[in-house]
Design a protein around this motif. Structure first.
Motif, mmCIF file in Angstrom:
data_model
loop_
_atom_site.group_PDB
_atom_site.id
_atom_site.type_symbol
_atom_site.label_atom_id
_atom_site.label_comp_id
_atom_site.label_asym_id
_atom_site.label_seq_id
_atom_site.Cartn_x
_atom_site.Cartn_y
_atom_site.Cartn_z
ATOM 1 N N PHE A 153 69.130 -82.470 14.088
ATOM 2 C CA PHE A 153 68.806 -82.923 12.726
ATOM 3 C C PHE A 153 70.000 -83.556 12.046
ATOM 4 O O PHE A 153 69.918 -84.605 11.423
ATOM 5 C CB PHE A 153 68.403 -81.735 11.844
ATOM 6 C CG PHE A 153 67.092 -81.121 12.225
ATOM 7 C CD1 PHE A 153 66.197 -81.768 13.043
ATOM 8 C CD2 PHE A 153 66.744 -79.885 11.739
ATOM 9 C CE1 PHE A 153 64.982 -81.203 13.378
ATOM 10 C CE2 PHE A 153 65.542 -79.294 12.056
ATOM 11 C CZ PHE A 153 64.670 -79.964 12.891
ATOM 12 N N CYS A 317 60.870 -75.309 5.874
ATOM 13 C CA CYS A 317 62.098 -75.802 6.523
ATOM 14 C C CYS A 317 62.784 -76.907 5.723
ATOM 15 O O CYS A 317 62.149 -77.864 5.294
ATOM 16 C CB CYS A 317 61.756 -76.315 7.918
ATOM 17 S SG CYS A 317 63.166 -77.003 8.773
ATOM 18 N N ILE A 318 64.108 -76.756 5.541
ATOM 19 C CA ILE A 318 64.864 -77.795 4.829
ATOM 20 C C ILE A 318 65.738 -78.590 5.807
ATOM 21 O O ILE A 318 66.667 -79.279 5.393
ATOM 22 C CB ILE A 318 65.703 -77.201 3.677
ATOM 23 C CG1 ILE A 318 66.575 -76.034 4.187
ATOM 24 C CG2 ILE A 318 64.807 -76.744 2.534
ATOM 25 C CD1 ILE A 318 67.562 -75.517 3.141
ATOM 26 N N ARG A 319 65.435 -78.462 7.105
ATOM 27 C CA ARG A 319 66.105 -79.255 8.156
ATOM 28 C C ARG A 319 67.629 -79.116 8.112
ATOM 29 O O ARG A 319 68.352 -80.109 8.218
ATOM 30 C CB ARG A 319 65.750 -80.752 8.039
ATOM 31 C CG ARG A 319 64.287 -81.046 7.804
ATOM 32 C CD ARG A 319 63.463 -81.076 9.046
ATOM 33 N NE ARG A 319 62.132 -81.555 8.748
ATOM 34 C CZ ARG A 319 61.059 -80.785 8.607
ATOM 35 N NH1 ARG A 319 61.144 -79.472 8.743
ATOM 36 N NH2 ARG A 319 59.883 -81.322 8.364
ATOM 37 N N CYS A 320 68.088 -77.873 7.969
ATOM 38 C CA CYS A 320 69.531 -77.670 7.901
ATOM 39 C C CYS A 320 70.156 -77.665 9.292
ATOM 40 O O CYS A 320 71.340 -77.863 9.443
ATOM 41 C CB CYS A 320 69.842 -76.357 7.191
ATOM 42 S SG CYS A 320 69.416 -74.916 8.185
ATOM 43 N N SER A 321 69.364 -77.365 10.300
ATOM 44 C CA SER A 321 69.762 -77.340 11.715
ATOM 45 C C SER A 321 70.494 -76.062 12.128
ATOM 46 O O SER A 321 70.956 -75.971 13.261
ATOM 47 C CB SER A 321 70.575 -78.569 12.127
ATOM 48 O OG SER A 321 71.883 -78.504 11.634
ATOM 49 N N ALA A 322 70.609 -75.074 11.248
ATOM 50 C CA ALA A 322 71.299 -73.834 11.633
ATOM 51 C C ALA A 322 70.622 -73.168 12.831
ATOM 52 O O ALA A 322 71.290 -72.613 13.706
ATOM 53 C CB ALA A 322 71.331 -72.871 10.448
ATOM 54 N N CYS A 323 69.285 -73.238 12.881
ATOM 55 C CA CYS A 323 68.582 -72.571 13.985
ATOM 56 C C CYS A 323 68.857 -73.258 15.328
ATOM 57 O O CYS A 323 68.870 -72.621 16.370
ATOM 58 C CB CYS A 323 67.081 -72.471 13.710
ATOM 59 S SG CYS A 323 66.232 -74.036 13.489
ATOM 60 N N ILE A 346 62.853 -74.607 15.413
ATOM 61 C CA ILE A 346 61.857 -75.023 14.418
ATOM 62 C C ILE A 346 60.911 -76.061 15.019
ATOM 63 O O ILE A 346 59.702 -76.039 14.761
ATOM 64 C CB ILE A 346 62.520 -75.535 13.102
ATOM 65 C CG1 ILE A 346 61.488 -75.903 12.042
ATOM 66 C CG2 ILE A 346 63.438 -76.716 13.340
ATOM 67 C CD1 ILE A 346 60.652 -74.766 11.542
ATOM 68 N N CYS A 379 68.299 -68.617 9.359
ATOM 69 C CA CYS A 379 67.492 -69.571 8.576
ATOM 70 C C CYS A 379 67.650 -69.317 7.065
ATOM 71 O O CYS A 379 67.362 -68.230 6.575
ATOM 72 C CB CYS A 379 66.026 -69.458 8.965
ATOM 73 S SG CYS A 379 64.996 -70.568 7.993
ATOM 74 N N PRO A 380 68.082 -70.331 6.299
ATOM 75 C CA PRO A 380 68.324 -70.119 4.863
ATOM 76 C C PRO A 380 67.042 -69.962 4.052
ATOM 77 O O PRO A 380 67.114 -69.605 2.884
ATOM 78 C CB PRO A 380 69.069 -71.384 4.440
ATOM 79 C CG PRO A 380 68.648 -72.415 5.415
ATOM 80 C CD PRO A 380 68.426 -71.702 6.710
ATOM 81 N N VAL A 381 65.886 -70.248 4.672
ATOM 82 C CA VAL A 381 64.625 -70.024 3.958
ATOM 83 C C VAL A 381 63.772 -68.977 4.693
ATOM 84 O O VAL A 381 62.570 -68.888 4.488
ATOM 85 C CB VAL A 381 63.825 -71.341 3.750
ATOM 86 C CG1 VAL A 381 64.431 -72.180 2.644
ATOM 87 C CG2 VAL A 381 63.747 -72.141 5.033
ATOM 88 N N ILE A 383 62.537 -68.358 7.661
ATOM 89 C CA ILE A 383 61.331 -68.616 8.465
ATOM 90 C C ILE A 383 61.382 -67.705 9.690
ATOM 91 O O ILE A 383 62.357 -67.733 10.453
ATOM 92 C CB ILE A 383 61.258 -70.103 8.903
ATOM 93 C CG1 ILE A 383 61.241 -71.013 7.677
ATOM 94 C CG2 ILE A 383 60.028 -70.345 9.777
ATOM 95 C CD1 ILE A 383 61.325 -72.485 7.998
ATOM 96 N N ILE A 385 60.671 -67.515 12.799
ATOM 97 C CA ILE A 385 60.266 -68.371 13.930
ATOM 98 C C ILE A 385 59.751 -67.536 15.114
ATOM 99 O O ILE A 385 58.699 -67.865 15.685
ATOM 100 C CB ILE A 385 61.430 -69.310 14.340
ATOM 101 C CG1 ILE A 385 61.744 -70.257 13.180
ATOM 102 C CG2 ILE A 385 61.090 -70.104 15.600
ATOM 103 C CD1 ILE A 385 62.921 -71.183 13.415
HETATM 104 S S1 SF4 Z 1 67.357 -72.800 10.116
HETATM 105 FE FE1 SF4 Z 1 65.434 -72.739 8.973
HETATM 106 S S2 SF4 Z 1 65.633 -74.338 7.435
HETATM 107 FE FE2 SF4 Z 1 67.228 -74.701 8.927
HETATM 108 S S3 SF4 Z 1 66.323 -76.169 10.378
HETATM 109 FE FE3 SF4 Z 1 65.955 -74.148 11.208
HETATM 110 S S4 SF4 Z 1 63.955 -73.543 10.411
HETATM 111 FE FE4 SF4 Z 1 64.652 -75.288 9.187
#
Ligand code: SF4
Length: 482
Positions: A153, A317-323, A346, A379-381, A383, A385
């Motif tokens: 991302f 998802c805010i597409r932060c890419s941490a996951c 994600i 995940c900062p929100v 989710i 998964i």
């Molecule tokens: S860590 Fe959470 S918010 Fe960030 S990309 Fe993955 S699913 Fe999306």
């Protein structure tokens, strides 16, 4: 375009990726560096868990009342002098954008990183109509010039190292604009400068800019783009016409809600306390910036995902890419193996939610995980998964159960259920397995139709003596209760 053209489904694609040692080295280096930085940035905030729960709650609330917030957003954009278009799917979205570009007789457009436009295959659709679309984010530019596909991302060219990037610039830039300097080196500063000079010409010429948005604020009709390079801001302010393609899940109700996301996103993605560039715009301001602003609100499967009571959390998802950066599967195979612009954990849940599982690419993705749970932790929100993956696997098993086609896995599970149902049966099978070991030694390959299981795994040899036999020998009784 939901999958990368010509890409095999995950199991096959992962096998190829695993054989690429350079790719694995590039990925391991990049993900471990980002992981360490992120941990430090999160560690600075004592109230991180509360912030994370607040972000999840805001998104859940918005998704529950999405119809109301979408209408509110539409009204506010129109009030501010902008235009709103609704796109049911990728074809409709591409047609809307192409019509707008044609109406301004533009034969090229500049773009700021937008996953929604990649999702709908906009560059390909514009290209087919004779309009060139130039990516202006540095990593996207590398991907575009290398005729490649994004694999992350935040760092779409994560699978490339500096030497490869220098070669791409030297080989490709001249054919599409200002050439790379003859004495270009692989120093990051020199590479960034080459890209800046190359892009400047395109910024100054383009009549139409195309963007995505990280967030859309419902009560003011404001779009928000966060980025690190400033190229996005050039793209959002220089052209006469701005077209933003925005997924309907990007909404937040108000600026107070936005405040939470502007804290959690940079720390989770780039490990920064705040983004170097945060651009916000609401409609048109006479004499300042684009004088025509269009927002294309994209569904393309999001309503479908919203209807899934367990899976809908993926729309937070805010597409932060941490996951992606913590996933042991992603770290070894990279983003291309997922066959979609949404890779990693994600992507493994989002693609099947958006498109269903009729395509083999989407059907394979819920299995592209070890279920270790690291993605949920970061995940900062919040989710969950792994739970969605388990749910999707259960749905796949239910679908298979209804099919009449012979299935070796189902047959093996039935046999196991029969075996485990009777203690004496199990004891006889254990004795038989120990005897097999005495005859064959180590088992390297299982016979057909379950041979696939041993293609990429070792099968443990049956023990010389089963637990039951050991118990009887050492305790003198067959009972495990005594
Ligand atoms: S860590 Fe959470 S918010 Fe960030 S990309 Fe993955 S699913 Fe999306």
């Amino acid at each position: 375009m939901s999958t990368f053209m010509g890409m095999p489904a995950f199991p096959e694609a992962a096998k190829h990726a695993l054989a690429d040692t350079q790719l694995r080295r590039n990925l391991a280096h990049a993900t471990s560096t980002i992981r360490a930085k992120r941990e430090q940035a999160i560690g600075e905030l004592p109230d991180w868990p509360e912030l994370r729960q607040a972000a999840a709650a805001i998104k859940d609330h918005t998704l529950r009342h999405l119809d109301t917030y979408l209408e509110q957003f539409e009204g506010a954009v129109q009030q501010a002098g902008g235009h709103v278009h609704w796109a049911r799917d990728d074809t409709e979205a591409c047609r809307i954008v192409l019509d707008l570009v044609r109406a301004h007789q533009a034969d090229d457009v500049v773009k700021v990183k937008s996953m929604a436009t990649q999702e709908i295959g906009l560059n390909e659709a514009l290209g087919a109509a004779g309009v060139a679309a130039w990516e202006t984010d540095l990593a996207e530019l590398i991907v575009q010039l290398g005729d490649d596909a994004p694999s992350h991302f935040l760092v779409p060219a994560i699978h490339r190292n500096r030497t490869e990037i220098k070669e791409i610039f030297q080989r490709e830039m001249a054919a599409v604009g200002r050439p790379a300097p003859a004495d270009l080196t692989d120093e990051p500063r020199r590479l960034a400068e080459a890209a800046r000079l190359h892009l400047r010409e395109k910024f100054l010429r383009a009549k139409v800019g195309i963007s995505g948005a990280n967030f859309a604020v419902a009560d003011t009709g404001t779009l928000v783009v966060v980025e690190s390079e400033g190229n996005g801001r050039m793209c959002l302010t220089l052209p006469e016409v701005l077209i933003s393609v925005v997924g309907i899940e990007k909404l937040v109700p108000s600026w107070t809600d936005l405040e939470t996301f502007l804290q959690v996103l940079p720390r989770s993605s780039t490990a920064e306390r705040m983004n170097p560039y945060t651009s916000t715009w609401s409609g048109v301001t006479p004499g300042d910036g684009p004088q025509e602003v269009h927002v294309v609100l994209l569904d393309n499967g999001r309503s479908r995902a919203l209807a899934d009571t367990v899976g809908r959390q993926a729309l937070r998802c805010i597409r932060c890419s941490a996951c992606l950066n913590v996933c042991p599967v992603y770290e070894r195979v990279g983003g291309h193996a997922y066959g979609s612009v949404y890779p990693g954990p994600i992507g493994a849940i989002l693609n099947p939610l958006l498109h269903g599982t009729t395509d083999p690419h989407d059907a394979a993705l819920p299995y592209a995980s070890t279920l270790c749970g690291a993605c949920y932790e970061v995940c900062p929100v919040a989710i969950d998964i792994p739970s969605v993956l388990v749910e999707q696997r259960a749905a796949a098993v239910d679908t298979k159960r209804q099919s009449r086609k012979p299935d070796p896995e189902r047959a093996a599970m039935r046999a196991a259920a029969w075996l485990f149902a009777e203690p004496n049966r199990l004891a006889r099978a254990e004795r038989a397995a120990s005897a097999t070991r005495a005859v064959t030694g180590r088992i390297r390959r299982l016979p057909r139709p379950i041979a696939g299981w041993t293609d990429s795994r070792d099968i443990p040899s049956p023990p010389r003596e089963s637990f039951r036999a050991w118990w009887r020998r050492t305790r003198g009784s067959d009972s495990t209760h005594g």
